[in-house]
Design a protein around this motif. Structure first.
Motif, PDB file in Angstrom:
ATOM      1  N   THR A 164       0.824  -1.212   0.000  1.00 19.38           N
ATOM      2  CA  THR A 164       0.000   0.000   0.000  1.00 19.38           C
ATOM      3  C   THR A 164       0.855   1.257   0.000  1.00 19.38           C
ATOM      4  N   ALA A 165       2.073   1.165   0.510  1.00 21.77           N
ATOM      5  CA  ALA A 165       2.955   2.340   0.558  1.00 21.77           C
ATOM      6  C   ALA A 165       3.337   2.810  -0.840  1.00 21.77           C
ATOM      7  N   LEU A 166       3.321   1.892  -1.805  1.00 17.98           N
ATOM      8  CA  LEU A 166       3.708   2.258  -3.165  1.00 17.98           C
ATOM      9  C   LEU A 166       2.720   3.228  -3.810  1.00 17.98           C
ATOM     10  N   LYS A 167       1.517   3.331  -3.226  1.00 19.17           N
ATOM     11  CA  LYS A 167       0.500   4.240  -3.762  1.00 19.17           C
ATOM     12  C   LYS A 167       0.694   5.680  -3.267  1.00 19.17           C
ATOM     13  N   SER A 168       1.576   5.861  -2.301  1.00 15.87           N
ATOM     14  CA  SER A 168       1.794   7.185  -1.724  1.00 15.87           C
ATOM     15  C   SER A 168       3.001   7.863  -2.371  1.00 15.87           C
ATOM     16  N   LYS A 169       2.784   9.052  -2.908  1.00 14.65           N
ATOM     17  CA  LYS A 169       3.863   9.815  -3.533  1.00 14.65           C
ATOM     18  C   LYS A 169       5.005  10.049  -2.550  1.00 14.65           C
ATOM     19  N   TRP A 170       4.666  10.472  -1.327  1.00 13.66           N
ATOM     20  CA  TRP A 170       5.726  10.816  -0.379  1.00 13.66           C
ATOM     21  C   TRP A 170       6.440   9.597   0.185  1.00 13.66           C
ATOM     22  N   ALA A 171       5.730   8.466   0.261  1.00 16.70           N
ATOM     23  CA  ALA A 171       6.412   7.242   0.671  1.00 16.70           C
ATOM     24  C   ALA A 171       7.488   6.877  -0.345  1.00 16.70           C
ATOM     25  N   ASN A 172       7.183   7.056  -1.622  1.00 16.32           N
ATOM     26  CA  ASN A 172       8.155   6.746  -2.682  1.00 16.32           C
ATOM     27  C   ASN A 172       9.302   7.749  -2.723  1.00 16.32           C
ATOM     28  N   LEU A 173       8.994   9.046  -2.561  1.00 13.45           N
ATOM     29  CA  LEU A 173      10.061  10.059  -2.537  1.00 13.45           C
ATOM     30  C   LEU A 173      10.983   9.842  -1.340  1.00 13.45           C
ATOM     31  N   GLY A 174      10.375   9.523  -0.194  1.00 11.16           N
ATOM     32  CA  GLY A 174      11.180   9.262   0.998  1.00 11.16           C
ATOM     33  C   GLY A 174      12.027   8.014   0.857  1.00 11.16           C
ATOM     34  N   ALA A 175      11.453   6.990   0.216  1.00 11.06           N
ATOM     35  CA  ALA A 175      12.213   5.757   0.001  1.00 11.06           C
ATOM     36  C   ALA A 175      13.447   6.013  -0.868  1.00 11.06           C
ATOM     37  N   LEU A 176      13.288   6.827  -1.899  1.00 10.96           N
ATOM     38  CA  LEU A 176      14.446   7.168  -2.730  1.00 10.96           C
ATOM     39  C   LEU A 176      15.465   7.968  -1.912  1.00 10.96           C
ATOM     40  N   GLY A 177      14.971   8.833  -1.031  1.00 11.62           N
ATOM     41  CA  GLY A 177      15.876   9.589  -0.164  1.00 11.62           C
ATOM     42  C   GLY A 177      16.686   8.675   0.744  1.00 11.62           C
ATOM     43  N   ILE A 178      16.018   7.677   1.353  1.00 16.28           N
ATOM     44  CA  ILE A 178      16.720   6.710   2.198  1.00 16.28           C
ATOM     45  C   ILE A 178      17.703   5.896   1.360  1.00 16.28           C
ATOM     46  N   PHE A 179      17.290   5.490   0.153  1.00  9.74           N
ATOM     47  CA  PHE A 179      18.148   4.696  -0.734  1.00  9.74           C
ATOM     48  C   PHE A 179      19.459   5.410  -1.013  1.00  9.74           C
ATOM     49  N   VAL A 180      19.386   6.678  -1.425  1.00 10.26           N
ATOM     50  CA  VAL A 180      20.618   7.379  -1.804  1.00 10.26           C
ATOM     51  C   VAL A 180      21.432   7.778  -0.577  1.00 10.26           C
ATOM     52  N   TYR A 181      20.754   8.148   0.528  1.00 11.60           N
ATOM     53  CA  TYR A 181      21.518   8.518   1.722  1.00 11.60           C
ATOM     54  C   TYR A 181      22.292   7.319   2.261  1.00 11.60           C
ATOM     55  N   VAL A 182      21.587   6.196   2.485  1.00 11.65           N
ATOM     56  CA  VAL A 182      22.259   5.019   3.045  1.00 11.65           C
ATOM     57  C   VAL A 182      23.349   4.539   2.087  1.00 11.65           C
ATOM     58  N   GLY A 183      23.049   4.564   0.799  1.00 16.97           N
ATOM     59  CA  GLY A 183      24.056   4.164  -0.174  1.00 16.97           C
ATOM     60  C   GLY A 183      25.312   5.000  -0.073  1.00 16.97           C
ATOM     61  N   ALA A 184      25.145   6.317   0.063  1.00 20.00           N
ATOM     62  CA  ALA A 184      26.295   7.212   0.182  1.00 20.00           C
ATOM     63  C   ALA A 184      27.069   6.944   1.464  1.00 20.00           C
ATOM     64  N   GLU A 185      26.351   6.831   2.579  1.00 16.36           N
ATOM     65  CA  GLU A 185      27.018   6.618   3.864  1.00 16.36           C
ATOM     66  C   GLU A 185      27.798   5.310   3.876  1.00 16.36           C
ATOM     67  N   VAL A 186      27.175   4.242   3.390  1.00 15.08           N
ATOM     68  CA  VAL A 186      27.823   2.931   3.419  1.00 15.08           C
ATOM     69  C   VAL A 186      28.986   2.866   2.434  1.00 15.08           C
ATOM     70  N   ALA A 187      28.827   3.455   1.253  1.00 14.35           N
ATOM     71  CA  ALA A 187      29.918   3.457   0.269  1.00 14.35           C
ATOM     72  C   ALA A 187      31.161   4.121   0.849  1.00 14.35           C
ATOM     73  N   ILE A 188      30.970   5.241   1.541  1.00 20.80           N
ATOM     74  CA  ILE A 188      32.105   5.934   2.155  1.00 20.80           C
ATOM     75  C   ILE A 188      32.660   5.124   3.316  1.00 20.80           C
ATOM     76  N   SER A 189      31.762   4.662   4.185  1.00 23.45           N
ATOM     77  CA  SER A 189      32.195   3.940   5.380  1.00 23.45           C
ATOM     78  C   SER A 189      32.974   2.671   5.039  1.00 23.45           C
ATOM     79  N   LEU A 190      32.461   1.872   4.089  1.00 21.84           N
ATOM     80  CA  LEU A 190      33.132   0.620   3.735  1.00 21.84           C
ATOM     81  C   LEU A 190      34.517   0.844   3.156  1.00 21.84           C
ATOM     82  N   ASN A 191      34.713   1.961   2.465  1.00 17.70           N
ATOM     83  CA  ASN A 191      35.987   2.208   1.784  1.00 17.70           C
ATOM     84  C   ASN A 191      36.869   3.221   2.490  1.00 17.70           C
ATOM     85  N   LEU A 192      36.414   3.709   3.642  1.00 17.54           N
ATOM     86  CA  LEU A 192      37.162   4.763   4.329  1.00 17.54           C
ATOM     87  C   LEU A 192      38.511   4.283   4.835  1.00 17.54           C
ATOM     88  N   LEU A 193      38.542   3.101   5.407  1.00 16.65           N
ATOM     89  CA  LEU A 193      39.811   2.546   5.897  1.00 16.65           C
ATOM     90  C   LEU A 193      40.807   2.431   4.743  1.00 16.65           C
TER      91      LEU A 193
END
Length: 448
Positions: free
Chosen positions: A230-259
């Motif tokens: 049902t969340a897929l029917k909500s515009k803001w649920a989808n926009l927020g999901a993309l926000g979480i996707f790119v934020y977590v992706g950025a944080e983890v990409a940096i963190s995993l390769n920081l050492l």
């Protein structure tokens, strides 16, 4: 009588907040063992950058596969049971990791990480909306940021713990010829670490079981199976999901390769153990930012603060990229820090910029999460499931980061991937300003 009932309810809520905050600490500690574990796996099994980053892929792909089933489980069986099952998944993963280390099998290590992450996914689906709903709606970002501050403490502990107990031994010395005995020793450290975590979490499951009714009484009411789609029917649920996707992706990409970034000869030219200890500051800065951000959210609008930290992260990524060809000066001394030592060299400029990104990452996840919950027209459990599914960005972006590195031969240029992610976070913050908000609830809200 009424005052007594109110006091008891208040105690129940306070206890729920304490236990949920412990969960934030626990899953962060387990997740951030990935960074030193990546270095261990890369060294023991002689892996390429992309192969080594499969540790992150195996872990974070679980969010993509297990979040929607976790949301359905939560809506049917409630918060206390979801927490116990989630913790059980982490314990099972720990013991698979021990078997993988004994058998010297990298694919089994990846399986263990997937199982652990599946348990953590259920914890995240339950804990984020739970802490956001325990109190006034207008303070939900404050509460989630405060709990996430302890998440950052757990992350810092995971990095420091991993650097001290996973990155020991001759195998991590520069230009060493790796022997089978060295591999055995390194994998033995992996077994010991996950044994300690597994036993500790088994005891915590027992503690949760003893107070399960109090948590259930304080939590939002469930019991009706809600379709997570049902969340897929909500515009803001989808926009927020993309926000979480790119934020977590950025944080983890940096963190995993920081050492690996910090230990390079053209950055700090230090040992893996020292670089691992320095990466702790990435999460220490995040912890400082979350405690500070929690206070600022009392006086600054959440979308305003989110826009500000996105701009800061963009600027720091640019510093790393533009200094890629800088030749660092010779070491002229040692900077003694509380948790680690750093050589005095101009290489501290890109190194410091990369570490400081943690400060600006600090409030992104909880703020994107609550901004979305307040604007989504879907039930909270469904929206939370979709948002947690979006954490799969942590599986995708590290591979993009590693692919850029392999194509260009530069870890600094690979920071272009997280930079683009932070640009989207900036746009999301600006867009959230104009969207209507509502109370966080299981009810379907009209509009988008």
């Amino acid at each position: 009588m009424a005052s007594t009932a109110t006091a008891q309810k208040g105690k129940g809520v306070a206890l729920a907040v304490v236990y949920v905050t412990c969960l934030f600490f626990i899953w962060a500690l387990v997740t951030n063992l990935l960074d030193p574990l990546l270095k261990t796996m890369k060294t023991v099994f002689t892996l390429s950058p992309v192969q080594a980053n499969l540790t992150g892929f195996a872990f974070f792909i679980a969010y993509g596969l297990m979040s929607l089933p976790s949301a359905a489980f939560l809506s049917k069986f409630g918060y206390a049971r979801s927490v116990m099952v989630g913790l059980g998944g982490i314990v099972a993963g720990c013991f698979i990791a021990i078997a993988a280390a004994k058998l010297h099998t990298y694919s089994l290590v990846l399986t263990a990480l997937f199982v652990m992450a599946s348990g953590i996914t259920l914890l995240q689906v339950a804990a984020n909306p739970l802490i956001a709903s325990l109190g006034k709606p207008e303070d939900s970002s404050f509460r989630l940021n405060l709990s996430q501050a302890f998440n950052s403490l757990g992350a810092a502990c995971g990095l420091w713990f991993g650097a001290n107990f996973l990155l020991k031994g001759e195998i991590f010395e520069k230009d060493i010829v790796v022997t089978q005995a060295m591999r055995e020793q390194a994998l033995g450290f992996v077994s010991n670490v996950y044994l300690a975590i597994g036993l500790g979490l088994a005891l915590f499951i027992l503690a949760i079981f003893l107070v399960r009714q109090r948590i259930t009484d304080a939590a939002p009411k469930t019991g009706k199976l809600v379709s997570p789609f049902t969340a897929l029917k909500s515009k803001w649920a989808n926009l927020g999901a993309l926000g979480i996707f790119v934020y977590v992706g950025a944080e983890v990409a940096i963190s995993l390769n920081l050492l690996l970034f910090l230990e390079q000869t053209n950055i700090l030219n230090i040992s893996a153990e020292q670089a691992g200890k320095l990466t702790t500051f990435y999460m220490v800065f995040a912890m400082i930012g979350r405690f500070g951000g929690s206070a600022l959210l009392k006086v600054v609008k959440d979308y305003v603060l989110l826009a500000g930290v996105a701009l800061g992260a963009i600027a720091l990524c640019l510093v790393v990229i533009v200094t890629r060809d800088m030749v660092p000066t010779a070491h002229t001394g040692v900077l003694n820090l509380f948790l680690a030592q750093a050589p005095l060299t101009s290489g501290l400029i890109p190194a410091g910029a990369a570490l400081l990104i943690g400060l600006f990452n600090s409030i992104m996840f909880p703020t994107i999460f609550t901004l979305t919950l307040q604007r989504s027209s879907a039930p909270t459990s469904a929206t939370s499931g979709l948002l947690c599914m979006a954490i799969v960005g942590g599986a995708v972006l590290p591979l993009v980061f590693a692919s850029i590195e392999q194509a260009t031969g530069s870890k600094a240029l690979a920071f272009a991937a997280p930079l683009i992610c932070y640009v989207y976070v900036l746009w999301f913050a600006l867009a959230a300003k104009k969207a209507p908000v509502h109370e966080i609830t299981e009810e379907v809200v009209g509009g988008h």
